[in-house]
Motif scaffolding. Structure first.
Motif, PDB file in Angstrom:
ATOM      1  N   PHE A   4       0.809  -1.219   0.000  1.00 52.06           N
ATOM      2  CA  PHE A   4       0.000   0.000   0.000  1.00 52.06           C
ATOM      3  C   PHE A   4       0.846   1.274   0.000  1.00 52.06           C
ATOM      4  CE2 PHE A   4      -2.932  -3.186   1.702  1.00 52.06           C
ATOM      5  CZ  PHE A   4      -3.965  -3.029   0.800  1.00 52.06           C
ATOM      6  N   HIS A   5       2.173   1.152   0.171  1.00 51.68           N
ATOM      7  CA  HIS A   5       3.024   2.327   0.286  1.00 51.68           C
ATOM      8  C   HIS A   5       4.075   2.460  -0.813  1.00 51.68           C
ATOM      9  CE1 HIS A   5       1.118   2.795   4.134  1.00 51.68           C
ATOM     10  NE2 HIS A   5       1.462   1.557   4.442  1.00 51.68           N
ATOM     11  N   GLN A   6       4.232   1.450  -1.644  1.00 45.99           N
ATOM     12  CA  GLN A   6       5.226   1.511  -2.715  1.00 45.99           C
ATOM     13  C   GLN A   6       4.931   0.451  -3.759  1.00 45.99           C
ATOM     14  OE1 GLN A   6       7.818  -1.007  -3.383  1.00 45.99           O
ATOM     15  NE2 GLN A   6       6.730  -2.344  -1.960  1.00 45.99           N
ATOM     16  N   GLY A   7       5.530   0.642  -4.927  1.00 52.14           N
ATOM     17  CA  GLY A   7       5.358  -0.331  -5.996  1.00 52.14           C
ATOM     18  C   GLY A   7       6.201   0.057  -7.192  1.00 52.14           C
ATOM     19  N   HIS A   8       5.924  -0.570  -8.319  1.00 55.07           N
ATOM     20  CA  HIS A   8       6.627  -0.237  -9.557  1.00 55.07           C
ATOM     21  C   HIS A   8       5.768  -0.654 -10.739  1.00 55.07           C
ATOM     22  CE1 HIS A   8       7.755  -4.512  -9.607  1.00 55.07           C
ATOM     23  NE2 HIS A   8       8.120  -4.339  -8.357  1.00 55.07           N
ATOM     24  N   PHE A   9       5.913   0.092 -11.808  1.00 57.26           N
ATOM     25  CA  PHE A   9       5.289  -0.264 -13.071  1.00 57.26           C
ATOM     26  C   PHE A   9       6.341  -0.981 -13.900  1.00 57.26           C
ATOM     27  CE2 PHE A   9       2.637   3.327 -11.765  1.00 57.26           C
ATOM     28  CZ  PHE A   9       1.372   2.805 -11.975  1.00 57.26           C
ATOM     29  N   ASP A  10       5.950  -2.082 -14.536  1.00 57.86           N
ATOM     30  CA  ASP A  10       6.868  -2.907 -15.320  1.00 57.86           C
ATOM     31  C   ASP A  10       6.414  -3.023 -16.764  1.00 57.86           C
ATOM     32  OD1 ASP A  10       8.521  -3.526 -13.195  1.00 57.86           O
ATOM     33  OD2 ASP A  10       7.625  -5.488 -12.823  1.00 57.86           O
ATOM     34  N   MET A  11       7.405  -3.189 -17.628  1.00 58.08           N
ATOM     35  CA  MET A  11       7.151  -3.466 -19.036  1.00 58.08           C
ATOM     36  C   MET A  11       8.218  -4.434 -19.514  1.00 58.08           C
ATOM     37  SD  MET A  11       7.394  -0.790 -22.155  1.00 58.08           S
ATOM     38  CE  MET A  11       6.999  -1.273 -23.817  1.00 58.08           C
ATOM     39  N   VAL A  12       7.811  -5.466 -20.223  1.00 58.72           N
ATOM     40  CA  VAL A  12       8.777  -6.392 -20.802  1.00 58.72           C
ATOM     41  C   VAL A  12       9.308  -5.758 -22.089  1.00 58.72           C
ATOM     42  CG1 VAL A  12       9.131  -8.674 -21.808  1.00 58.72           C
ATOM     43  CG2 VAL A  12       7.639  -8.418 -19.822  1.00 58.72           C
ATOM     44  N   LEU A  13      10.613  -5.487 -22.116  1.00 59.24           N
ATOM     45  CA  LEU A  13      11.252  -4.956 -23.319  1.00 59.24           C
ATOM     46  C   LEU A  13      11.632  -6.079 -24.266  1.00 59.24           C
ATOM     47  CD1 LEU A  13      13.618  -2.307 -21.687  1.00 59.24           C
ATOM     48  CD2 LEU A  13      11.525  -1.853 -22.981  1.00 59.24           C
ATOM     49  N   LYS A  14      11.916  -7.264 -23.688  1.00 60.04           N
ATOM     50  CA  LYS A  14      12.313  -8.426 -24.490  1.00 60.04           C
ATOM     51  C   LYS A  14      11.947  -9.685 -23.713  1.00 60.04           C
ATOM     52  CE  LYS A  14      16.337 -11.160 -25.477  1.00 60.04           C
ATOM     53  NZ  LYS A  14      17.608 -11.439 -24.872  1.00 60.04           N
ATOM     54  N   ALA A  15      11.365 -10.640 -24.404  1.00 60.43           N
ATOM     55  CA  ALA A  15      11.076 -11.935 -23.792  1.00 60.43           C
ATOM     56  C   ALA A  15      11.521 -13.013 -24.757  1.00 60.43           C
ATOM     57  CB  ALA A  15       9.596 -12.074 -23.495  1.00 60.43           C
ATOM     58  N   GLU A  16      12.483 -13.811 -24.325  1.00 62.50           N
ATOM     59  CA  GLU A  16      13.006 -14.882 -25.161  1.00 62.50           C
ATOM     60  C   GLU A  16      13.335 -16.062 -24.270  1.00 62.50           C
ATOM     61  OE1 GLU A  16      17.079 -15.135 -27.510  1.00 62.50           O
ATOM     62  OE2 GLU A  16      15.679 -13.723 -28.424  1.00 62.50           O
ATOM     63  N   ASP A  17      12.628 -17.165 -24.470  1.00 62.36           N
ATOM     64  CA  ASP A  17      12.765 -18.351 -23.627  1.00 62.36           C
ATOM     65  C   ASP A  17      12.578 -17.958 -22.164  1.00 62.36           C
ATOM     66  OD1 ASP A  17      13.213 -19.966 -25.878  1.00 62.36           O
ATOM     67  OD2 ASP A  17      15.345 -19.464 -25.868  1.00 62.36           O
ATOM     68  N   GLU A  18      13.559 -18.235 -21.317  1.00 63.07           N
ATOM     69  CA  GLU A  18      13.452 -17.900 -19.898  1.00 63.07           C
ATOM     70  C   GLU A  18      14.033 -16.525 -19.569  1.00 63.07           C
ATOM     71  OE1 GLU A  18      17.335 -19.971 -20.521  1.00 63.07           O
ATOM     72  OE2 GLU A  18      15.301 -20.443 -21.094  1.00 63.07           O
ATOM     73  N   ASP A  19      14.508 -15.799 -20.557  1.00 58.49           N
ATOM     74  CA  ASP A  19      15.174 -14.509 -20.380  1.00 58.49           C
ATOM     75  C   ASP A  19      14.176 -13.372 -20.626  1.00 58.49           C
ATOM     76  OD1 ASP A  19      17.182 -12.645 -20.079  1.00 58.49           O
ATOM     77  OD2 ASP A  19      18.019 -12.953 -22.071  1.00 58.49           O
ATOM     78  N   LYS A  20      14.000 -12.487 -19.634  1.00 60.11           N
ATOM     79  CA  LYS A  20      13.102 -11.343 -19.793  1.00 60.11           C
ATOM     80  C   LYS A  20      13.820 -10.068 -19.364  1.00 60.11           C
ATOM     81  CE  LYS A  20       8.603 -13.385 -19.560  1.00 60.11           C
ATOM     82  NZ  LYS A  20       7.262 -13.312 -19.017  1.00 60.11           N
ATOM     83  N   MET A  21      13.811  -9.085 -20.253  1.00 59.89           N
ATOM     84  CA  MET A  21      14.385  -7.776 -19.992  1.00 59.89           C
ATOM     85  C   MET A  21      13.228  -6.839 -19.645  1.00 59.89           C
ATOM     86  SD  MET A  21      17.599  -6.746 -20.349  1.00 59.89           S
ATOM     87  CE  MET A  21      18.183  -7.756 -21.692  1.00 59.89           C
ATOM     88  N   TYR A  22      13.276  -6.212 -18.454  1.00 58.45           N
ATOM     89  CA  TYR A  22      12.198  -5.349 -17.987  1.00 58.45           C
ATOM     90  C   TYR A  22      12.641  -3.899 -17.870  1.00 58.45           C
ATOM     91  CZ  TYR A  22       9.556  -9.404 -16.287  1.00 58.45           C
ATOM     92  OH  TYR A  22       8.862 -10.574 -16.184  1.00 58.45           O
ATOM     93  N   LEU A  23      11.712  -2.998 -18.177  1.00 68.51           N
ATOM     94  CA  LEU A  23      11.807  -1.608 -17.759  1.00 68.51           C
ATOM     95  C   LEU A  23      10.989  -1.535 -16.478  1.00 68.51           C
ATOM     96  CD1 LEU A  23      12.206   1.456 -17.883  1.00 68.51           C
ATOM     97  CD2 LEU A  23      10.247   1.548 -19.451  1.00 68.51           C
TER      98      LEU A  23
END
Length: 141
Positions: free
Chosen positions: A35-54
């Motif tokens: 309730f006091h903090q968080g983050h917005f995420d976006m997947v920049l790249k998804a390949e197999d088990e590898d995910k690059m996030y903003l």
């Protein structure tokens, strides 16, 4: 992890407005919020088990995160390479399995190296700049 140099740190806006506008740009409220903090995420790249996030972190400065009227303040956005564990979980818990809480495994590497980092920095800066120009931010007092 690579921090993105933007004008976002210290900017404030209403959570409901941010959720709507960021959703239009492909960012969603990430897991692990409270309730006091968080983050917005976006997947920049998804390949197999590898995910690059903003990831765009924020803190709640007035209200609670389950309210659209909560005022949030952004921190420094960053890129993270999250390599998921797609094998069997050696530390599975029968208790967690029984209540349905064992669906996510510990990642193999939650902060893996970021190859071609400048390419990802450029992509992330473009996404953040589109959002930061949206006009939803509260002017500093």
């Amino acid at each position: 992890m690579i921090e993105i140099k933007t004008t976002m740190p210290g900017k404030k806006a209403l959570y409901g407005d941010c959720r709507e506008i960021l959703g239009e740009h492909g960012l969603q409220l990430g897991g692990g919020w409270d309730f006091h903090q968080g983050h917005f995420d976006m997947v920049l790249k998804a390949e197999d088990e590898d995910k690059m996030y903003l990831r765009m972190p924020f803190v709640v400065v007035d209200g609670m995160l389950d309210e659209d009227s909560a005022m949030i303040e952004f921190g420094t956005p960053f890129i993270i390479n999250h390599i998921m564990n797609i094998g069997l979980d050696d530390e599975e818990s029968p208790v967690l399995a029984a209540v349905g809480l064992d669906q996510f495994q510990t990642p193999d590497d939650p902060d893996a190296p970021i190859p071609n980092s400048q390419m990802w920095v450029d992509d992330a800066e473009e996404v953040v700049s589109r959002f930061s120009e949206s006009g939803i931010f509260i002017a500093p007092y």
